[in-house]
Design an enzyme around this catalytic site. Structure first.
Site, PDB file in Angstrom:
ATOM      1  N   HIS A 240       0.772  -1.216  -0.032  1.00 19.80           N
ATOM      2  CA  HIS A 240       0.163   0.154   0.069  1.00 19.80           C
ATOM      3  C   HIS A 240       0.925   1.314  -0.031  1.00 19.80           C
ATOM      4  O   HIS A 240       0.517   2.111  -0.871  1.00 19.80           O
ATOM      5  CB  HIS A 240      -1.025   0.122   1.022  1.00 19.80           C
ATOM      6  CG  HIS A 240      -1.901  -1.312   1.275  1.00 19.80           C
ATOM      7  ND1 HIS A 240      -2.931  -1.378   0.663  1.00 19.80           N
ATOM      8  CD2 HIS A 240      -1.589  -2.385   2.222  1.00 19.80           C
ATOM      9  CE1 HIS A 240      -3.299  -2.535   0.895  1.00 19.80           C
ATOM     10  NE2 HIS A 240      -2.490  -2.975   1.891  1.00 19.80           N
TER      11      HIS A 240
HETATM   12  C1  BDR Z   1      -1.748   0.451   5.596  1.00 18.66           C
HETATM   13  O1  BDR Z   1      -1.866  -0.085   7.119  1.00 18.66           O
HETATM   14  C2  BDR Z   1      -0.592  -0.572   7.352  1.00 18.66           C
HETATM   15  O2  BDR Z   1      -0.520  -1.597   7.693  1.00 18.66           O
HETATM   16  C3  BDR Z   1       0.108  -0.431   6.047  1.00 18.66           C
HETATM   17  O3  BDR Z   1       1.496  -0.143   6.419  1.00 18.66           O
HETATM   18  C4  BDR Z   1      -0.288   0.483   5.453  1.00 18.66           C
HETATM   19  O4  BDR Z   1       0.137   1.837   5.617  1.00 18.66           O
HETATM   20  C5  BDR Z   1      -2.681  -0.216   4.880  1.00 18.66           C
HETATM   21  O5  BDR Z   1      -4.112  -0.246   5.136  1.00 18.66           O
END
Ligand code: BDR
Ligand code: CA
Length: 315
Positions: A240
Site C-alpha cells: 500500500h
Molecule cells: C496501511 O496499514 C498498514 O498496515 C500499512 O503499512 C499501510 O500503511 C494499509 O491499510
C-alpha cells in the site's frame, strides 16, 4: 528540480519498502522521516525508522522524528502481518539511538523552514503526527505543498474492520482533523492500493543481498509473503505505502477525482470509516483528491524499476 518531501510512516514492511524507494529517488528530496505509531508501538516505529535510514545510509541524511502515543492509545497494531518488530522479525541493529525531536515538531520546522508550498508530506501511517503538527501551528495546512495520504476506502471494504482501513482506524479524530484542514490533500485509498499485488516472482527480481536495498528487502519481504498467505490465503502481497509513494513520483499513473470526504469518529460499527458524499447532488464541499484508479501494470513496473535504481544508487 527534486520535490521536497517529509515521509511520515509507521514501519511496517510496506513503509520500509517505500523508504528504500524514496531515499534514493532523484525526483525526491527527503527532508525528514518522521515516525508514527501504528503497525507497531511509537517506540518501535521510531527505532525502525532509525534502523532503516541507518541501513540505507543515504548521502544526505533526512532529519528524523520520534513518535509519541496517540491521545487515545492505539486500538490495534499490525504485528500479525508485519511481524513482532514490524519488519518481519529482521530486527535490524541500530548503532546509535539518536535523541530525536517529536515528529510533529520536525514536521512544523521543516515546513516553516522552506518557502511556502515547497514541502509536501507523504503520510503512510495513522494521521496522528500530521494532525498534531496542524494543531501546533494552525497556519501550517496552508503552507504544506501537498499532503498525500495512504488510507481509507471509498467503495470497497475496510481491512481492519468491515468498514475501516487500518491507518484511519488507528486514530480517527486525527484523521478527521486532517480531512477537515484547509490543506491540499490527496488520498490513496485501499480501492487503489489493493489493485496492486506483487507475486513471489518479486523475490527473484530483488537486488543482491550484498547491496543495502537488497539486504533490507531480502530480510523483510519473505515474511510478508508468508503473512499474506497465512492470513488471507493470498499468493502475493500488497504494498500500500509504496503505491502511495508512486502517486507522488508518478502522478500521471493515477486518476484523481475531487471528492467531499470526512471520517467517522463515533460509530459502533463504522468507527474510522472514511465517508464520501456521493449523492447525486452532493451537499458537502469537495475537500480532497481521491485516487480510486491507477494504471496497474505501469505502477508495478515503476515500483520494480524504483527498487533496481535505488539499489544501484545506494550501493
Ligand atoms: C496501511 O496499514 C498498514 O498496515 C500499512 O503499512 C499501510 O500503511 C494499509 O491499510
Ligand atoms: Ca504504513
Amino acid at each position: 528540480m527534486a520535490r521536497k518531501v517529509i515521509l511520515d510512516c509507521d514501519p511496517g514492511i510496506d513503509d520500509a519498502m517505500a523508504l528504500c524507494l524514496a531515499l534514493f529517488d532523484p525526483r525526491l528530496e527527503v527532508m525528514a522521516v518522521t515516525a508514527v505509531g501504528g503497525n507497531v508501538t511509537p517506540a518501535q516505529a521510531t527505532r525502525n525508522v532509525q534502523a532503516i535510514v541507518e541501513q540505507l545510509d543515504p548521502p544526505r541524511w533526512p532529519r528524523l522524528g520520534a513518535a509519541s502515543p496517540p491521545d487515545n492509545g492505539l486500538p490495534v497494531d499490525g504485528r500479525n502481518l508485519h511481524g513482532s518488530d514490524g519488519l518481519g522479525g529482521a530486527d535490524f541493529d541500530v548503532a546509535e539511538l539518536h535523541h530525536v525531536h517529536p515528529s510533529e515538531k520536525v514536521i512544523c520546522d521543516q515546513v516553516r523552514g522552506a518557502p511556502p508550498g515547497s514541502v509536501s508530506i507523504i503520510a503512510l501511517g495513522p494521521l496522528t503526527n500530521v494532525a498534531r503538527a496542524f494543531q501546533r501551528d494552525p497556519e501550517l495546512p496552508g503552507l504544506v505543498g501537498e499532503l498525500i495520504m495512504m488510507g481509507g476506502t471509498v467503495a470497497g471494504p475496510g481491512n481492519i474492520t468491515p468498514t475501516a482501513e487500518f491507518n484511519i482506524y488507528c486514530d480517527p479524530p486525527a484523521a478527521r482533523a486532517v480531512f477537515r484542514s484547509p490543506s491540499t490533500k490527496t488520498l490513496i485509498p485501499l480501492d487503489a492500493t489493493n489493485r496492486i499485488v506483487l507475486n513471489f516472482d518479486l523475490l527473484n527480481k530483488l537486488p543482491a543481498p550484498s547491496t543495502k536495498v537488497g539486504n533490507i528487502l531480502h530480510r523483510i519481504l519473505p515474511p510478508a509473503f508468508r503473512g499474506y498467505r497465512q492470513r488471507f490465503g493470498l499468493e502475493g502481497i500488497h504494498v500500500h505505502d509504496s503505491v502511495a509513494l508512486m502517486a507522488s513520483i508518478h502522478p500521471e499513473l493515477f486518476t484523481i477525482e475531487e471528492m467531499a470526504g470526512d471520517v467517522e469518529t463515533a460509530g459502533e460499527l463504522t468507527l474510522g470509516m472514511t465517508v464520501f458524499d456521493r449523492r447525486r447532488v452532493p451537499k458537502w464541499r469537495r475537500n480532497i483528491g481521491v485516487a480510486q484508479h491507477l494504471r496497474q501494470r505501469e505502477v508495478v513496473d515503476a515500483i520494480l524499476r524504483g527498487i533496481r535504481e535505488a539499489a544501484a544508487h545506494a550501493g
